[in-house]
Design a protein around this motif. Structure first.
Motif, PDB file in Angstrom:
ATOM      1  N   UNK A   9       0.846  -1.207   0.000  1.00 27.14           N
ATOM      2  CA  UNK A   9       0.000   0.000   0.000  1.00 27.14           C
ATOM      3  C   UNK A   9       0.877   1.252   0.000  1.00 27.14           C
ATOM      4  N   UNK A  10       1.933   1.245   0.797  1.00 25.58           N
ATOM      5  CA  UNK A  10       2.845   2.394   0.821  1.00 25.58           C
ATOM      6  C   UNK A  10       3.500   2.589  -0.549  1.00 25.58           C
ATOM      7  N   UNK A  11       3.932   1.495  -1.156  1.00 24.71           N
ATOM      8  CA  UNK A  11       4.542   1.572  -2.491  1.00 24.71           C
ATOM      9  C   UNK A  11       3.544   2.157  -3.492  1.00 24.71           C
ATOM     10  N   UNK A  12       2.312   1.670  -3.470  1.00 28.24           N
ATOM     11  CA  UNK A  12       1.283   2.177  -4.382  1.00 28.24           C
ATOM     12  C   UNK A  12       1.004   3.661  -4.139  1.00 28.24           C
ATOM     13  N   UNK A  13       0.963   4.066  -2.882  1.00 28.21           N
ATOM     14  CA  UNK A  13       0.720   5.483  -2.577  1.00 28.21           C
ATOM     15  C   UNK A  13       1.831   6.360  -3.133  1.00 28.21           C
ATOM     16  N   UNK A  14       3.075   5.938  -2.962  1.00 26.86           N
ATOM     17  CA  UNK A  14       4.197   6.723  -3.495  1.00 26.86           C
ATOM     18  C   UNK A  14       4.177   6.740  -5.023  1.00 26.86           C
ATOM     19  N   UNK A  15       3.896   5.603  -5.642  1.00 26.62           N
ATOM     20  CA  UNK A  15       3.825   5.558  -7.110  1.00 26.62           C
ATOM     21  C   UNK A  15       2.663   6.400  -7.627  1.00 26.62           C
ATOM     22  N   UNK A  16       1.568   6.430  -6.883  1.00 26.96           N
ATOM     23  CA  UNK A  16       0.419   7.230  -7.283  1.00 26.96           C
ATOM     24  C   UNK A  16       0.766   8.719  -7.273  1.00 26.96           C
ATOM     25  N   UNK A  17       1.575   9.147  -6.318  1.00 32.07           N
ATOM     26  CA  UNK A  17       1.995  10.543  -6.253  1.00 32.07           C
ATOM     27  C   UNK A  17       3.038  10.870  -7.318  1.00 32.07           C
ATOM     28  N   UNK A  18       3.924   9.887  -7.604  1.00 32.54           N
ATOM     29  CA  UNK A  18       5.006  10.122  -8.563  1.00 32.54           C
ATOM     30  C   UNK A  18       5.419   8.783  -9.168  1.00 32.54           C
ATOM     31  N   UNK A  19       4.897   8.466 -10.335  1.00 33.41           N
ATOM     32  CA  UNK A  19       5.199   7.168 -10.955  1.00 33.41           C
ATOM     33  C   UNK A  19       6.618   7.101 -11.491  1.00 33.41           C
ATOM     34  N   UNK A  20       7.333   8.211 -11.483  1.00 34.27           N
ATOM     35  CA  UNK A  20       8.717   8.228 -11.952  1.00 34.27           C
ATOM     36  C   UNK A  20       9.728   8.140 -10.810  1.00 34.27           C
ATOM     37  N   UNK A  21       9.260   7.932  -9.599  1.00 35.40           N
ATOM     38  CA  UNK A  21      10.162   7.819  -8.458  1.00 35.40           C
ATOM     39  C   UNK A  21      11.140   6.669  -8.694  1.00 35.40           C
ATOM     40  N   UNK A  22      12.389   6.844  -8.307  1.00 32.10           N
ATOM     41  CA  UNK A  22      13.369   5.772  -8.498  1.00 32.10           C
ATOM     42  C   UNK A  22      13.135   4.662  -7.471  1.00 32.10           C
ATOM     43  N   UNK A  23      13.514   3.480  -7.848  1.00 32.16           N
ATOM     44  CA  UNK A  23      13.372   2.351  -6.917  1.00 32.16           C
ATOM     45  C   UNK A  23      14.250   2.552  -5.688  1.00 32.16           C
ATOM     46  N   UNK A  24      15.405   3.195  -5.858  1.00 29.57           N
ATOM     47  CA  UNK A  24      16.268   3.471  -4.707  1.00 29.57           C
ATOM     48  C   UNK A  24      15.580   4.404  -3.711  1.00 29.57           C
ATOM     49  N   UNK A  25      15.000   5.468  -4.220  1.00 30.74           N
ATOM     50  CA  UNK A  25      14.308   6.412  -3.336  1.00 30.74           C
ATOM     51  C   UNK A  25      13.079   5.761  -2.705  1.00 30.74           C
ATOM     52  N   UNK A  26      12.333   5.032  -3.495  1.00 30.06           N
ATOM     53  CA  UNK A  26      11.154   4.333  -2.982  1.00 30.06           C
ATOM     54  C   UNK A  26      11.550   3.328  -1.896  1.00 30.06           C
ATOM     55  N   UNK A  27      12.656   2.624  -2.106  1.00 29.96           N
ATOM     56  CA  UNK A  27      13.141   1.654  -1.111  1.00 29.96           C
ATOM     57  C   UNK A  27      13.445   2.342   0.212  1.00 29.96           C
ATOM     58  N   UNK A  28      14.042   3.521   0.147  1.00 31.01           N
ATOM     59  CA  UNK A  28      14.324   4.273   1.377  1.00 31.01           C
ATOM     60  C   UNK A  28      13.032   4.646   2.097  1.00 31.01           C
TER      61      UNK A  28
END
Length: 140
Positions: A9-28
């Protein structure tokens, strides 16, 4: 059905806000390793939870000053001809929905001018009854 946990759910929320977020930043942000995030995203894509990635454009910055919702009633019209018309006019249409109630379908559309909107509506009259709701302001 895919089991979705709070991290998904957290991953989906971040992708929903910015689908271009890097996997490194998302992992953090979700406290996982980049490979673990990539695996979760792949699983969400494979299961159909994530259907596509997209952008949201500000229509006014592109000159589309007339934004409307148009509700459609197709009771006695040829649906095939109507859908062919809508397909030809897809550059004006942002979202297209089948809905319940007295109307059958609804779409959100944007036009450069009142004249352009009026020309579209004149053509639409050949295919369906309609009701236009003009968008005044976006709240969220």
């Amino acid at each position: 059905m895919t089991q979705i946990d709070q991290t998904d759910i957290q991953i989906l929320n971040h992708l929903n806000r910015n689908c271009r977020i890097t996997k490194n930043h998302l992992a953090q942000l979700v406290h996982l390793t980049p490979p673990a995030v990539a695996a979760r995203i792949a699983q969400l894509e494979d299961s159909g939870v994530i259907r596509k990635y997209t952008i949201e454009v500000d229509p006014e910055k592109l000159g589309y000053t007339h934004q409307v919702f148009i509700q459609i009633q197709l009771a006695h019209f040829n649906h095939q001809d109507y859908h062919a018309f809508i397909h030809r006019k897809r550059n004006f249409i942002r979202h297209h929905y089948k809905i319940s109630g007295q109307m059958n379908e609804m779409f959100q559309a944007a036009f450069h001018s009142s004249a352009e909107l009026n020309a579209f509506l004149v053509e639409l009259e050949a295919y369906a009854n309609y009701q236009v709701l003009e968008i005044i302001d976006e709240l969220i």
